[in-house]
Design an enzyme around this catalytic site. Structure first.
Site, PDB file in Angstrom:
ATOM      1  N   ARG A 151       0.857  -1.179   0.000  1.00  0.00           N
ATOM      2  CA  ARG A 151       0.000   0.000   0.000  1.00  0.00           C
ATOM      3  C   ARG A 151       0.896   1.232   0.000  1.00  0.00           C
ATOM      4  O   ARG A 151       1.928   1.264   0.681  1.00  0.00           O
ATOM      5  CB  ARG A 151      -0.919   0.012   1.224  1.00  0.00           C
ATOM      6  CG  ARG A 151      -2.089  -0.961   1.130  1.00  0.00           C
ATOM      7  CD  ARG A 151      -3.107  -0.509   0.100  1.00  0.00           C
ATOM      8  NE  ARG A 151      -4.275  -1.385   0.050  1.00  0.00           N
ATOM      9  CZ  ARG A 151      -4.423  -2.370  -0.817  1.00  0.00           C
ATOM     10  NH1 ARG A 151      -3.475  -2.630  -1.701  1.00  0.00           N
ATOM     11  NH2 ARG A 151      -5.525  -3.097  -0.819  1.00  0.00           N
ATOM     12  N   GLU A 173      -2.729   7.989  -4.017  1.00  0.00           N
ATOM     13  CA  GLU A 173      -3.099   7.445  -5.318  1.00  0.00           C
ATOM     14  C   GLU A 173      -4.400   8.065  -5.839  1.00  0.00           C
ATOM     15  O   GLU A 173      -5.360   8.173  -5.073  1.00  0.00           O
ATOM     16  CB  GLU A 173      -3.294   5.934  -5.132  1.00  0.00           C
ATOM     17  CG  GLU A 173      -2.920   5.082  -6.312  1.00  0.00           C
ATOM     18  CD  GLU A 173      -2.807   3.618  -5.913  1.00  0.00           C
ATOM     19  OE1 GLU A 173      -3.732   2.853  -6.251  1.00  0.00           O
ATOM     20  OE2 GLU A 173      -1.820   3.254  -5.273  1.00  0.00           O
ATOM     21  N   HIS A 228      -0.615   0.639 -10.239  1.00  0.00           N
ATOM     22  CA  HIS A 228      -1.350  -0.275  -9.362  1.00  0.00           C
ATOM     23  C   HIS A 228      -1.940  -1.448 -10.159  1.00  0.00           C
ATOM     24  O   HIS A 228      -3.148  -1.649 -10.223  1.00  0.00           O
ATOM     25  CB  HIS A 228      -2.467   0.458  -8.609  1.00  0.00           C
ATOM     26  CG  HIS A 228      -2.901  -0.251  -7.361  1.00  0.00           C
ATOM     27  ND1 HIS A 228      -3.403   0.406  -6.264  1.00  0.00           N
ATOM     28  CD2 HIS A 228      -2.906  -1.569  -7.024  1.00  0.00           C
ATOM     29  CE1 HIS A 228      -3.710  -0.465  -5.316  1.00  0.00           C
ATOM     30  NE2 HIS A 228      -3.414  -1.676  -5.764  1.00  0.00           N
TER      31      HIS A 228
END
Length: 329
Positions: free
Chosen positions: A240, A269, A287
């Site tokens: 993460r 993000e 991602h």
């Protein structure tokens, strides 16, 4: 018939499974819109994405039976607040282990061997022929891979790294530690080395992050950790984004405190820390750890089955907080 709110369409067979369980409405909402819809009482279940933030304020007014998250992780949901409201949370575990481990290896190789720089150079006409010291990179085989965390994805990454002839070290629960028996290590007993977090940071040529986002792992990699790493080390993050202090990382990369970084996730993000995109010693992916056709399809199936079960009055097959079931406020 139950109504199911979907914040973004999910791949097949997900939408068909949902349609068979209730009336489905797809609405891409900002946070205020999500708060309003969840509080309306019009829906029993929400099928959510990682970008949807179910904070305590939203959940306090939510009239839902459940939330089915289209992800393995669920740090976008305040699970304690959901549980207090009797809202069951479902996720999609166990389906993206290999695909994410593949991305971790890809980031190691691409960063170490300067693959993106080389590709850009060839495409721009900068390749003028082979030279002995042209675009030299870093070896992967024979180097030390440090794994922060030793769950399913970390173990799959270790399996691949051992095949590359790497020395593999791990800390199972950084920044703290715990005992790990040979029985728990299974196939890895005698093949990987259990070390403290500080030793892992100091001795790894590649430091790969495989921890969930929590209070203890937020900014796990900060300025102190970056300065404790080898100057030749490369940081890999497929976990993460907020596990890394991205501002500190940009400074460390710019000043060559560490040699490079391969990232698939980011602190805010999809925004990047200013300066990150311009650094040549990085590989930046959008991602895509789980982004294969088969994995995303299986995630959709599990997510939809969770939502369908909750919408039709059953405990979902993959609950994060099963104790919440049947106690909706």
């Amino acid at each position: 018939m139950s109504r199911i709110l979907v914040t973004h369409p999910i791949p097949a067979p997900g939408m068909d499974i949902l349609a068979a369980a209730g009336e489905v409405e797809v609405l891409e909402l900002d946070h205020d819109g999500l708060v309003e819809r969840c509080a309306s009482g019009d829906y029993s279940v929400v099928v959510s994405q990682l970008r949807d933030k179910f904070d305590a304020e939203l959940l306090a007014s939510a009239k839902l039976v459940g939330i089915s998250n289209y992800a393995v992780g669920f740090d976008n949901i305040d699970v304690a607040a959901a549980t207090a409201r009797g809202i069951t949370v479902g996720n999609t575990p166990g389906v993206l282990t290999d695909s994410t481990a593949d991305i971790a290896l890809l980031l190691m190789l691409a960063t170490a061997r300067r693959a993106i720089e080389s590709d850009n150079l060839v495409r721009s006409g900068g390749f003028t022929g082979w030279k002995p010291e042209f675009m030299l990179g870093t070896d992967v085989s024979g180097r030390v891979l440090g794994l922060a965390g030793f769950g399913r994805i970390a173990r799959a990454t270790a399996r691949r790294a051992l095949g590359f002839g790497m020395t593999v070290k791990f800390c199972p629960r950084p920044p703290s530690d715990r005992e790990v028996s040979d029985e728990e290590l299974g196939e890895f007993a005698g093949r990987v080395e259990h070390v403290s977090w500080d030793e892992l940071v100091a001795t790894s040529d590649f430091l790969s992050l495989h921890v969930p986002l929590s209070e203890s792992t937020h900014h796990l990699v900060d300025t102190r950790v970056l300065h404790a790493m080898k100057n030749s080390a490369i940081l890999i993050n497929t976990a993460r984004g907020p596990v890394v202090d991205e501002a500190a990382l940009v400074t460390a990369l710019r000043e060559r405190v560490i040699a490079g970084a391969g990232l698939d996730v980011y602190e805010r993000e999809p925004e990047l820390e200013p300066g990150l995109a311009g650094l040549p010693n990085t590989v930046l992916l959008p991602h895509v750890g789980s982004a294969t056709v088969s994995v995303r399809s299986e995630m959709a199936r599990l997510c939809a089955e969770n939502a369908a079960a909750m919408a039709t009055g059953s405990l979902p097959p993959h609950p994060v907080n099963p104790e919440a079931w049947g106690h909706a406020g």
